[in-house]
Design a protein around this motif. Structure first.
Motif, mmCIF file in Angstrom:
data_model
loop_
_atom_site.group_PDB
_atom_site.id
_atom_site.type_symbol
_atom_site.label_atom_id
_atom_site.label_comp_id
_atom_site.label_asym_id
_atom_site.label_seq_id
_atom_site.Cartn_x
_atom_site.Cartn_y
_atom_site.Cartn_z
ATOM 1 N N LEU A 69 19.448 26.835 34.001
ATOM 2 C CA LEU A 69 19.219 26.052 35.221
ATOM 3 C C LEU A 69 20.149 26.499 36.351
ATOM 4 N N LEU A 70 21.410 26.736 36.008
ATOM 5 C CA LEU A 70 22.364 27.201 37.018
ATOM 6 C C LEU A 70 21.945 28.560 37.577
ATOM 7 N N LEU A 71 21.476 29.436 36.686
ATOM 8 C CA LEU A 71 21.025 30.754 37.125
ATOM 9 C C LEU A 71 19.829 30.626 38.054
ATOM 10 N N LYS A 72 18.893 29.738 37.730
ATOM 11 C CA LYS A 72 17.711 29.569 38.569
ATOM 12 C C LYS A 72 18.078 29.041 39.951
ATOM 13 N N GLU A 77 18.364 30.403 45.665
ATOM 14 C CA GLU A 77 19.138 30.524 46.903
ATOM 15 C C GLU A 77 19.117 31.961 47.412
ATOM 16 N N GLN A 78 19.268 32.910 46.480
ATOM 17 C CA GLN A 78 19.230 34.321 46.866
ATOM 18 C C GLN A 78 17.851 34.706 47.385
ATOM 19 N N LEU A 83 14.288 36.171 51.890
ATOM 20 C CA LEU A 83 13.136 35.904 52.749
ATOM 21 C C LEU A 83 13.566 35.821 54.213
ATOM 22 N N GLU A 84 14.703 35.185 54.443
ATOM 23 C CA GLU A 84 15.214 35.066 55.810
ATOM 24 C C GLU A 84 15.548 36.434 56.389
ATOM 25 N N THR A 97 9.760 28.537 48.537
ATOM 26 C CA THR A 97 10.903 28.185 47.683
ATOM 27 C C THR A 97 10.767 26.771 47.121
ATOM 28 N N ALA A 98 10.153 25.861 47.870
ATOM 29 C CA ALA A 98 9.962 24.493 47.370
ATOM 30 C C ALA A 98 9.010 24.488 46.171
ATOM 31 N N GLY A 99 7.903 25.184 46.313
ATOM 32 C CA GLY A 99 6.932 25.220 45.216
ATOM 33 C C GLY A 99 7.456 25.953 44.002
ATOM 34 N N LEU A 100 8.064 27.104 44.238
ATOM 35 C CA LEU A 100 8.599 27.884 43.120
ATOM 36 C C LEU A 100 9.746 27.141 42.446
ATOM 37 N N GLY A 101 10.621 26.522 43.243
ATOM 38 C CA GLY A 101 11.733 25.758 42.677
ATOM 39 C C GLY A 101 11.246 24.603 41.825
#
Length: 266
Positions: A69-72, A77-78, A83-84, A97-101
């Protein structure tokens, strides 16, 4: 070998990376432990990371073990930062990122949330929400297999108002899929590190322990029924005596195990 065609998204990636990806998107080639169980290669098929549920390919990415979970969280974030840097508009960054997260971390406990821009009449929010809805239909887990809704690229082109929409769409999509592969393989590498060891020393230790476990099982079978081993091979099951007897109990040496013929163990 994978065809190297200029129109393919994977054209600019190394051949070894393409081969890994081919295995990743074809579950019959890239076997999880649950799939190995089906082929008789794994007894239980349980996830080697959390040790709780069968390890399907989806579970490899959705495992709820603490370190996973920590790795995800870090990888998401990366991914957002990448993307930015690519110049991806804010609404699209938030949507993907919302959907994938959600799929990686919360899908086992919560229903898929609405798109971050749901209900907004801003054009960027509408475009992103449409892409979010289509990706939900395709499956958010499909992102990690390079299956990205084309509406994401169309939203990107509309935001940029590019005079070369096809080229911009293809360039952006290729870059994003590459980022998603990087995220997917990082999770796969984490799983492999837990299962096989993260360095040579850990790998050797795990292999030694696996060998010892196999030896112990064989010896327990021999103790229960000595006739399972031919008398000519029984000396290989000699007991360790002396000061180490209490520590090792009754086992036979690894060297003797390796030297045994397979037929003697049947």
């Amino acid at each position: 070998d994978i065809p190297r065609h200029p129109n393919l998204v994977i054209f600019s990636t190394p051949a070894t990376f393409c081969q890994d990806y081919a295995k990743h998107i074809q579950p019959v080639i890239c076997l999880s432990r649950e799939q190995k169980k089906r082929f008789g290669q794994d007894e239980h098929g349980i996830c080697p990371v959390c040790h709780e549920v069968p390890e399907t390919m989806d579970h490899v990415f959705q495992c709820q073990e603490k370190d996973a979970l920590l790795l995800k969280q870090h990888l998401l974030e990366q991914f957002y930062e990448d993307l930015e840097k690519l110049g991806t508009p804010l609404a699209i960054r938030h949507g993907i990122t919302a959907g994938l997260g959600w799929w990686l971390i919360h899908a086992q406990h919560e229903v898929c949330p609405k798109a971050p821009g749901f209900g907004s009449i801003a054009r960027s929010a509408v475009w992103s929400t449409n892409a979010y809805a289509e990706q939900t239909g395709l499956g958010w887990g499909q992102l990690l297999r390079g299956r990205l809704s084309k509406l994401w690229g169309e939203a990107y082109v509309k935001e940029l108002q590019s005079n070369k929409p096809k080229e911009a769409h293809a360039h952006w999509t290729k870059k994003v899929i590459g980022m998603l592969w990087t995220l997917a393989f990082a999770l796969w590498d984490h799983r492999n590190g837990v299962l096989h060891g993260r360095n040579i020393a850990q790998q050797q230790e795990k292999q030694l322990q696996e060998t010892k476990n196999k030896i112990q099982v064989l010896y327990n079978n021999y103790k229960a029924n000595t006739s399972t081993i031919h008398t000519s091979a029984a000396i290989s099951f000699r007991e360790i005596s002396g000061e180490h007897a209490s520590e090792t109990k009754t086992i036979f040496t690894v060297l003797d195990y390796v030297e045994m013929k397979v037929g003697m163990l049947r």
